[in-house]
Design an enzyme around this catalytic site. Structure first.
Site, PDB file in Angstrom:
ATOM      1  N   ARG A  35      13.441 -11.993  13.531  1.00 20.87           N
ATOM      2  CA  ARG A  35      12.826 -12.298  12.440  1.00 20.87           C
ATOM      3  C   ARG A  35      12.833 -12.382  11.034  1.00 20.87           C
ATOM      4  NH1 ARG A  35       7.004  -9.266  12.935  1.00 20.87           N
ATOM      5  NH2 ARG A  35       7.550  -7.554  11.582  1.00 20.87           N
ATOM      6  N   LYS A  72       2.581  -7.963  17.964  1.00 14.98           N
ATOM      7  CA  LYS A  72       1.407  -7.590  18.323  1.00 14.98           C
ATOM      8  C   LYS A  72       0.804  -8.904  17.611  1.00 14.98           C
ATOM      9  CE  LYS A  72       1.762  -4.212  14.519  1.00 14.98           C
ATOM     10  NZ  LYS A  72       1.389  -5.159  14.019  1.00 14.98           N
ATOM     11  N   ARG A 124      -3.407   1.924   9.475  1.00 11.06           N
ATOM     12  CA  ARG A 124      -1.683   2.694   9.572  1.00 11.06           C
ATOM     13  C   ARG A 124      -1.807   4.496   9.221  1.00 11.06           C
ATOM     14  NH1 ARG A 124       0.753  -2.402   9.128  1.00 11.06           N
ATOM     15  NH2 ARG A 124       2.638  -2.471   8.704  1.00 11.06           N
ATOM     16  N   ARG A 154      10.249   1.444   7.455  1.00 15.78           N
ATOM     17  CA  ARG A 154       8.896   1.311   8.174  1.00 15.78           C
ATOM     18  C   ARG A 154       8.262   1.552   9.368  1.00 15.78           C
ATOM     19  NH1 ARG A 154       7.320  -4.772   8.700  1.00 15.78           N
ATOM     20  NH2 ARG A 154       9.245  -4.692   9.006  1.00 15.78           N
ATOM     21  N   ARG A 213      11.693 -13.092   5.489  1.00 18.73           N
ATOM     22  CA  ARG A 213      11.092 -11.793   4.909  1.00 18.73           C
ATOM     23  C   ARG A 213      12.176 -10.986   4.489  1.00 18.73           C
ATOM     24  NH1 ARG A 213       6.064  -9.566   9.007  1.00 18.73           N
ATOM     25  NH2 ARG A 213       6.599  -8.218   8.259  1.00 18.73           N
TER      26      ARG A 213
HETATM   27  P1  ADP Z   1       4.544  -5.704  10.591  1.00 22.08           P
HETATM   28  O1  ADP Z   1       3.533  -5.753  11.309  1.00 22.08           O
HETATM   29  O2  ADP Z   1       5.786  -6.212  10.418  1.00 22.08           O
HETATM   30  O3  ADP Z   1       4.997  -3.563  10.231  1.00 22.08           O
HETATM   31  P2  ADP Z   1       2.702  -6.201   8.555  1.00 22.08           P
HETATM   32  O4  ADP Z   1       3.201  -7.838   8.493  1.00 22.08           O
HETATM   33  O5  ADP Z   1       1.426  -5.516   9.394  1.00 22.08           O
HETATM   34  O6  ADP Z   1       4.033  -5.672   8.746  1.00 22.08           O
HETATM   35  O7  ADP Z   1       2.393  -5.467   7.009  1.00 22.08           O
HETATM   36  C1  ADP Z   1       4.267  -5.189   6.392  1.00 22.08           C
HETATM   37  C2  ADP Z   1       3.553  -4.439   5.029  1.00 22.08           C
HETATM   38  O8  ADP Z   1       2.225  -4.676   3.837  1.00 22.08           O
HETATM   39  C3  ADP Z   1       3.767  -2.387   5.172  1.00 22.08           C
HETATM   40  O9  ADP Z   1       4.666  -2.456   5.591  1.00 22.08           O
HETATM   41  C4  ADP Z   1       3.320  -1.898   4.199  1.00 22.08           C
HETATM   42  O10 ADP Z   1       4.008  -2.436   3.223  1.00 22.08           O
HETATM   43  C5  ADP Z   1       1.536  -3.905   3.877  1.00 22.08           C
HETATM   44  N1  ADP Z   1       0.419  -3.036   4.720  1.00 22.08           N
HETATM   45  C6  ADP Z   1       0.657  -3.822   5.662  1.00 22.08           C
HETATM   46  N2  ADP Z   1      -0.928  -3.437   6.160  1.00 22.08           N
HETATM   47  C7  ADP Z   1      -1.394  -2.262   5.767  1.00 22.08           C
HETATM   48  C8  ADP Z   1      -1.968  -0.834   5.577  1.00 22.08           C
HETATM   49  N3  ADP Z   1      -2.922  -0.797   6.765  1.00 22.08           N
HETATM   50  N4  ADP Z   1      -2.243   0.208   4.706  1.00 22.08           N
HETATM   51  C9  ADP Z   1      -0.755   0.008   3.765  1.00 22.08           C
HETATM   52  N5  ADP Z   1      -0.271  -1.426   4.037  1.00 22.08           N
HETATM   53  C10 ADP Z   1      -0.558  -1.855   4.540  1.00 22.08           C
END
Ligand code: ADP
Length: 190
Positions: free
Chosen positions: A127, A13, A88, A144, A133
């Site tokens: 990735r 995404k 989320r 996650r 990361r």
């Molecule tokens: P991915 O798409 O790989 O799951 P993201 O880059 O979107 O990861 O997010 C990485 C981390 O940032 C999450 O695991 C969380 O800890 C934090 N995070 C991102 N967006 C949110 C959100 N909307 N609410 C709470 N935590 C968030």
């Protein structure tokens, strides 16, 4: 055009969000990218969220909602945006609805990147090597995905009910998925 992308880690995404933004000249609003930028800049927010990201847990809603509220209120978001990584959970989804209603900018479409856990895990762990990361170790990745199923999937149900959800089979190549996205966006632009 106001677009939301939803889907598990590794579903592509973020990649597609960037392509949509480049094609339509709108900003990519990614909570994950914003948190990682804060961490690398060493801001207060960065220091607060660093251990949370490393563990795979969610950042507290107050912090995340405030970040998004500020970001969507900036000028460059007034012609549209692609929102990635937020909401989320259901509370964040409700907050988003209220924010968008207040600024008179409802979502045009929600793109759901559908992918099984196994493929998602393989892709996300791949990735990790490329991007360095720290939250893509097998243990953190499993956590996650568990949070995704528990807390984020109910958000998908909400958009199905609202009739704004477009489901994409995410186990295809980047160009195939993008072609379907462009078709879907043409439909809503009419
Ligand atoms: P991915 O798409 O790989 O799951 P993201 O880059 O979107 O990861 O997010 C990485 C981390 O940032 C999450 O695991 C969380 O800890 C934090 N995070 C991102 N967006 C949110 C959100 N909307 N609410 C709470 N935590 C968030």
């Amino acid at each position: 055009m106001n677009v939301l992308v939803l889907g598990p880690q590794g579903s592509g995404k973020g990649t597609q969000a960037k392509r949509i933004c480049a094609a339509h000249g709108i900003p990519h609003v990614s909570t994950g990218d914003m948190f990682r930028a804060a961490i690398s800049e060493g801001t207060d927010l960065g220091r607060q969220v660093e251990p949370i990201l490393a563990s795979g847990e969610l950042v507290p809603d107050e912090l995340t909602v405030a970040l998004i509220r500020e970001r969507l209120s900036r000028d460059d978001a007034s012609r549209g945006f692609v929102l990635d990584g937020f909401p989320r959970n259901l509370l964040q989804a409700e907050e988003l609805d209220q924010m968008l209603e207040a600024i008179g900018r409802p979502l045009d479409t929600v793109l759901f990147f559908d992918l099984d856990d196994e493929t998602a895990t393989v892709r996300a762990l791949g990735r990790a090597h490329e991007e360095g990361r720290t939250d893509d170790t097998p243990e953190v990745m499993a956590r996650r995905l568990a949070i995704y199923h528990e807390q984020t999937e109910p958000v998908i149900e909400r958009y199905i009910a609202a009739g704004t959800l477009h489901t994409l089979a995410a186990d295809r190549g980047v160009d195939d998925v993008f072609a379907e996205i462009e078709d879907a966006l043409r439909q809503v632009a009419r």
